[in-house]
Design an enzyme around this catalytic site. Structure first.
Site, PDB file in Angstrom:
ATOM      1  N   THR A 128       0.796  -1.224   0.000  1.00  0.00           N
ATOM      2  CA  THR A 128       0.000   0.000   0.000  1.00  0.00           C
ATOM      3  C   THR A 128       0.833   1.280   0.000  1.00  0.00           C
ATOM      4  OG1 THR A 128      -1.449   1.341   1.413  1.00  0.00           O
ATOM      5  CG2 THR A 128      -0.144  -0.296   2.525  1.00  0.00           C
ATOM      6  N   GLU A 130       0.258   3.621   1.854  1.00  0.00           N
ATOM      7  CA  GLU A 130       0.422   4.042   3.259  1.00  0.00           C
ATOM      8  C   GLU A 130       1.857   3.821   3.732  1.00  0.00           C
ATOM      9  OE1 GLU A 130      -2.500   6.062   4.980  1.00  0.00           O
ATOM     10  OE2 GLU A 130      -1.225   4.975   6.384  1.00  0.00           O
ATOM     11  N   TYR A 156      -1.008   0.324  10.841  1.00  0.00           N
ATOM     12  CA  TYR A 156      -1.353  -0.376   9.595  1.00  0.00           C
ATOM     13  C   TYR A 156      -0.192  -0.290   8.599  1.00  0.00           C
ATOM     14  CZ  TYR A 156      -3.437  -0.908   4.930  1.00  0.00           C
ATOM     15  OH  TYR A 156      -3.691  -1.269   3.627  1.00  0.00           O
ATOM     16  N   LYS A 160       2.039  -3.342   7.152  1.00  0.00           N
ATOM     17  CA  LYS A 160       2.102  -3.600   5.703  1.00  0.00           C
ATOM     18  C   LYS A 160       3.545  -3.611   5.210  1.00  0.00           C
ATOM     19  CE  LYS A 160      -1.998  -4.201   3.840  1.00  0.00           C
ATOM     20  NZ  LYS A 160      -2.347  -5.347   3.001  1.00  0.00           N
ATOM     21  N   ARG A 191     -16.815  -0.397  -1.887  1.00  0.00           N
ATOM     22  CA  ARG A 191     -15.984   0.127  -0.808  1.00  0.00           C
ATOM     23  C   ARG A 191     -16.735   0.065   0.518  1.00  0.00           C
ATOM     24  NH1 ARG A 191     -10.856   0.706   0.960  1.00  0.00           N
ATOM     25  NH2 ARG A 191      -9.955   2.739   0.501  1.00  0.00           N
TER      26      ARG A 191
HETATM   27  P1  NAP Z   1     -11.263  -4.697   2.816  1.00  0.00           P
HETATM   28  O1  NAP Z   1     -12.496  -4.360   2.048  1.00  0.00           O
HETATM   29  O2  NAP Z   1     -11.091  -4.161   4.189  1.00  0.00           O
HETATM   30  O3  NAP Z   1     -11.157  -6.285   2.871  1.00  0.00           O
HETATM   31  C1  NAP Z   1     -10.249  -6.940   3.723  1.00  0.00           C
HETATM   32  C2  NAP Z   1     -10.721  -8.361   3.935  1.00  0.00           C
HETATM   33  O4  NAP Z   1      -9.795  -9.010   4.829  1.00  0.00           O
HETATM   34  C3  NAP Z   1     -12.097  -8.480   4.584  1.00  0.00           C
HETATM   35  O5  NAP Z   1     -12.921  -9.282   3.787  1.00  0.00           O
HETATM   36  C4  NAP Z   1     -11.824  -9.157   5.914  1.00  0.00           C
HETATM   37  O6  NAP Z   1     -12.788 -10.095   6.306  1.00  0.00           O
HETATM   38  C5  NAP Z   1     -10.535  -9.901   5.634  1.00  0.00           C
HETATM   39  N1  NAP Z   1      -9.835 -10.221   6.886  1.00  0.00           N
HETATM   40  C6  NAP Z   1      -9.551  -9.388   7.915  1.00  0.00           C
HETATM   41  N2  NAP Z   1      -8.940 -10.050   8.898  1.00  0.00           N
HETATM   42  C7  NAP Z   1      -8.831 -11.345   8.493  1.00  0.00           C
HETATM   43  C8  NAP Z   1      -8.294 -12.511   9.082  1.00  0.00           C
HETATM   44  N3  NAP Z   1      -7.752 -12.506  10.309  1.00  0.00           N
HETATM   45  N4  NAP Z   1      -8.348 -13.658   8.368  1.00  0.00           N
HETATM   46  C9  NAP Z   1      -8.913 -13.696   7.136  1.00  0.00           C
HETATM   47  N5  NAP Z   1      -9.450 -12.620   6.535  1.00  0.00           N
HETATM   48  C10 NAP Z   1      -9.403 -11.456   7.205  1.00  0.00           C
HETATM   49  O7  NAP Z   1      -9.970  -4.263   1.991  1.00  0.00           O
HETATM   50  P2  NAP Z   1      -9.838  -3.912   0.424  1.00  0.00           P
HETATM   51  O8  NAP Z   1     -10.100  -2.468   0.243  1.00  0.00           O
HETATM   52  O9  NAP Z   1     -10.554  -4.925  -0.367  1.00  0.00           O
HETATM   53  O10 NAP Z   1      -8.272  -4.083   0.228  1.00  0.00           O
HETATM   54  C11 NAP Z   1      -7.710  -5.366  -0.089  1.00  0.00           C
HETATM   55  C12 NAP Z   1      -6.262  -5.389   0.377  1.00  0.00           C
HETATM   56  O11 NAP Z   1      -5.531  -4.345  -0.274  1.00  0.00           O
HETATM   57  C13 NAP Z   1      -6.074  -5.143   1.880  1.00  0.00           C
HETATM   58  O12 NAP Z   1      -4.969  -5.921   2.278  1.00  0.00           O
HETATM   59  C14 NAP Z   1      -5.718  -3.665   1.964  1.00  0.00           C
HETATM   60  O13 NAP Z   1      -4.957  -3.409   3.120  1.00  0.00           O
HETATM   61  C15 NAP Z   1      -4.921  -3.483   0.688  1.00  0.00           C
HETATM   62  N6  NAP Z   1      -4.956  -2.151   0.089  1.00  0.00           N
HETATM   63  C16 NAP Z   1      -6.162  -1.556  -0.150  1.00  0.00           C
HETATM   64  C17 NAP Z   1      -6.183  -0.323  -0.778  1.00  0.00           C
HETATM   65  C18 NAP Z   1      -7.493   0.371  -1.085  1.00  0.00           C
HETATM   66  O14 NAP Z   1      -7.459   1.569  -1.377  1.00  0.00           O
HETATM   67  N7  NAP Z   1      -8.609  -0.325  -1.070  1.00  0.00           N
HETATM   68  C19 NAP Z   1      -4.968   0.301  -1.166  1.00  0.00           C
HETATM   69  C20 NAP Z   1      -3.770  -0.371  -0.910  1.00  0.00           C
HETATM   70  C21 NAP Z   1      -3.769  -1.615  -0.305  1.00  0.00           C
HETATM   71  P3  NAP Z   1     -14.227  -9.695   6.868  1.00  0.00           P
HETATM   72  O15 NAP Z   1     -14.997  -9.381   5.617  1.00  0.00           O
HETATM   73  O16 NAP Z   1     -14.657 -10.900   7.579  1.00  0.00           O
HETATM   74  O17 NAP Z   1     -14.012  -8.486   7.738  1.00  0.00           O
HETATM   75  O1  G4F Z   2     -10.717   6.625   3.388  1.00  0.00           O
HETATM   76  P1  G4F Z   2      -9.635   6.534   4.382  1.00  0.00           P
HETATM   77  O2  G4F Z   2      -9.952   5.881   5.673  1.00  0.00           O
HETATM   78  O3  G4F Z   2      -8.432   5.821   3.643  1.00  0.00           O
HETATM   79  P2  G4F Z   2      -6.858   5.779   3.943  1.00  0.00           P
HETATM   80  O4  G4F Z   2      -6.549   6.109   5.343  1.00  0.00           O
HETATM   81  O5  G4F Z   2      -6.188   6.582   2.892  1.00  0.00           O
HETATM   82  O6  G4F Z   2      -6.547   4.220   3.738  1.00  0.00           O
HETATM   83  C1  G4F Z   2      -7.040   3.513   2.605  1.00  0.00           C
HETATM   84  O7  G4F Z   2      -6.105   3.630   1.563  1.00  0.00           O
HETATM   85  C2  G4F Z   2      -4.819   3.022   1.815  1.00  0.00           C
HETATM   86  C3  G4F Z   2      -3.944   3.268   0.582  1.00  0.00           C
HETATM   87  O8  G4F Z   2      -3.266   4.490   0.691  1.00  0.00           O
HETATM   88  C4  G4F Z   2      -5.039   1.551   2.054  1.00  0.00           C
HETATM   89  F1  G4F Z   2      -3.838   0.928   2.236  1.00  0.00           F
HETATM   90  C5  G4F Z   2      -5.923   1.354   3.270  1.00  0.00           C
HETATM   91  O9  G4F Z   2      -6.178  -0.034   3.466  1.00  0.00           O
HETATM   92  C6  G4F Z   2      -7.258   2.046   3.022  1.00  0.00           C
HETATM   93  O10 G4F Z   2      -7.934   1.370   1.990  1.00  0.00           O
HETATM   94  O11 G4F Z   2      -9.078   7.987   4.706  1.00  0.00           O
HETATM   95  C7  G4F Z   2      -8.623   8.851   3.688  1.00  0.00           C
HETATM   96  C8  G4F Z   2      -8.366  10.221   4.285  1.00  0.00           C
HETATM   97  C9  G4F Z   2      -7.503  10.222   5.549  1.00  0.00           C
HETATM   98  O12 G4F Z   2      -6.600  11.278   5.482  1.00  0.00           O
HETATM   99  C10 G4F Z   2      -8.489  10.473   6.687  1.00  0.00           C
HETATM  100  O13 G4F Z   2      -7.940  11.124   7.810  1.00  0.00           O
HETATM  101  O14 G4F Z   2      -9.632  10.782   4.689  1.00  0.00           O
HETATM  102  C11 G4F Z   2      -9.490  11.371   5.967  1.00  0.00           C
HETATM  103  N1  G4F Z   2     -10.805  11.436   6.592  1.00  0.00           N
HETATM  104  C12 G4F Z   2     -11.462  12.576   6.910  1.00  0.00           C
HETATM  105  N2  G4F Z   2     -12.623  12.289   7.494  1.00  0.00           N
HETATM  106  C13 G4F Z   2     -11.572  10.397   6.964  1.00  0.00           C
HETATM  107  C14 G4F Z   2     -12.720  10.936   7.533  1.00  0.00           C
HETATM  108  N3  G4F Z   2     -11.377   9.057   6.849  1.00  0.00           N
HETATM  109  C15 G4F Z   2     -12.369   8.246   7.307  1.00  0.00           C
HETATM  110  N4  G4F Z   2     -12.218   6.902   7.165  1.00  0.00           N
HETATM  111  N5  G4F Z   2     -13.518   8.742   7.887  1.00  0.00           N
HETATM  112  C16 G4F Z   2     -13.739  10.072   8.028  1.00  0.00           C
HETATM  113  O15 G4F Z   2     -14.752  10.509   8.546  1.00  0.00           O
END
Ligand code: NAP
Ligand code: G4F
Length: 350
Positions: A128, A130, A156, A160, A191
């Protein structure tokens, strides 16, 4: 027929990737956690959405269950998407985050080795943006590349980074086809509602239908490089189809603030927002009615923030031929349109 195993099948990316691989002709297996039987409502919901996926019960913390899954399935490709993935939550539960998001990756790699598949199974790790931390000192002008310096700013991000390096270590130590996609934020209609983009798109839809007064947010200043999840899962697959394993950044090369996301989202329901006040007193106000539609709740501030993320996807574009279909405006439109339709459906069903 190739076999793929996806962890985190019930998450955002898991659903997009499962559909993509199924359409490519893969036999798709997905790991789902919890004490699930086929009769469990959550299990049934995931199965109903993806009837073509063979669901396997296991937890990333459970090496024995993961090894058994590898032995039984013998996957050609493994996509490790499971994680505690919410940055804000990781400050509240850092130990679990380290165990699942960090050590869980090691469990996956070990399970492949223990099953004797290290020479045949290809492994994708969900790294990521992050890990970069968004700080001035390590930010290249055109955005972070695969070689930029890491400086994670959350439990986190730190977990990672362990996953990232242990994947690389298994590639270098055991010759495994193991790599990481360093993905910048990607969003969409799948999402989770705990992430800011979906929180905004769902709230805008509820405000439109009079079910919610306003949105409470944290830091409006932070900027993210936001793409569409459907575009990013194609990149994951492309990475595993190369002749040699390597790490790749997937990003759009554009960055936008939370404020901009709000403005565009409200525009979809014909509301123009203007911003008044500063800091915790800032408000997003409807220019035609004067009503406050966005306010700040410090509960959503984080102990350390990633202020700005911007990625440079040149390597993935050049070497993988990776392209995106959805731009920032298109993403906001897609999400709000989806959530408006969902609200309309709820109203119609009474
Ligand atoms: P997500 O919607 O939060 O999905 C994560 C999944 O992991 C959930 O289905 C969750 O299960 C499962 N999980 C959590 N703990 C577990 C455990 N102990 N054993 C087995 N499964 C477990 O995340 P996503 O947005 O699809 O992202 C997919 C991956 O890419 C994650 O690793 C995230 O950190 C990474 N990533 C995401 C982004 C982004 O912007 N979306 C960017 C960079 C990297 P439950 O459904 O049961 O909770
Ligand atoms: O939507 P966020 O929670 O995503 P964040 O922290 O960027 O993380 C996501 O992207 C990462 C990749 O860069 C992934 F690795 C990670 O698993 C996840 O998918 O927050 C985005 C931004 C942050 O700066 C946060 O402080 O939005 C700001 N924010 C402002 N108000 C908020 C809120 N975030 C959340 N979740 N909720 C709020 O009310």
């Amino acid at each position: 027929m190739k076999r793929a195993l996806i962890t985190g099948i019930a998450g955002q990316d898991g659903g997009h990737l499962a559909k993509f691989l199924h359409e490519k002709g893969y036999e798709v297996y997905g790991i789902i956690r919890g004490q699930m039987e086929a009769s469990h409502p959550r299990y049934k919901a995931v199965q109903a959405e993806m009837p073509y996926v063979h669901l396997v019960m296991a937890d990333l913390l459970d090496l024995a269950a993961l090894t058994r899954a590898m032995q039984e399935i013998k996957p050609d490709e493994v996509y490790n998407l499971a994680a505690i993935s919410h940055v804000g939550y990781s400050f509240r539960d850092p130990v679990l985050t380290a165990d699942v998001t960090g050590k869980g990756v090691l469990n996956m790699l070990e399970a492949i080795r223990l099953a004797g598949l290290e020479k045949t199974t290809r492994f994708y790790q969900a790294s990521t943006s992050e890990m970069f931390g968004g700080l001035d000192y390590n930010r290249p002008e055109k955005g972070y590349t695969e070689t930029a310096t890491f400086h994670p700013r959350s439990p986190y991000g730190v977990a990672k980074l362990y996953g990232h390096w242990i994947t690389r270590n298994y590639r270098e130590s055991y010759g495994m086809f193991a790599l990481s996609g360093i993905l910048f934020n990607h969003e969409g209609e799948r999402r989770g509602p705990e992430f800011v983009t979906r929180k905004i798109s769902q709230s805008v839809a509820r405000i439109k239908y009079g079910k919610q007064e306003k949105i409470e947010l944290g830091n409006l200043d932070s900027k993210r490089d936001w793409g569409y999840a459907g575009d990013y899962v194609k990149g994951m697959w492309l990475m595993l189809q190369q002749s040699k394993p390597d790490d790749y950044v997937l990003a759009t090369g554009e960055t936008h603030s939370i404020r901009e996301f709000c403005e565009l989202a409200f525009k979809e329901i014909d509301i123009d927002l203007k911003w008044e006040g500063n800091g915790a007193d800032e408000k997003g106000v409807d220019t035609s009615t004067g009503k406050t539609l966005v306010s700040i709740n410090p509960e959503f501030f984080r102990p350390a923030e990633v202020d700005l993320l911007l990625g440079d996807p040149s390597k993935a574009e050049k070497e993988l031929g990776w392209k995106r279909d959805v731009d920032f405006k298109g993403l906001v439109k897609l999400m709000v349109t989806h959530d408006l339709a969902a609200e309309e459906q709820i109203i119609q069903l009474g």
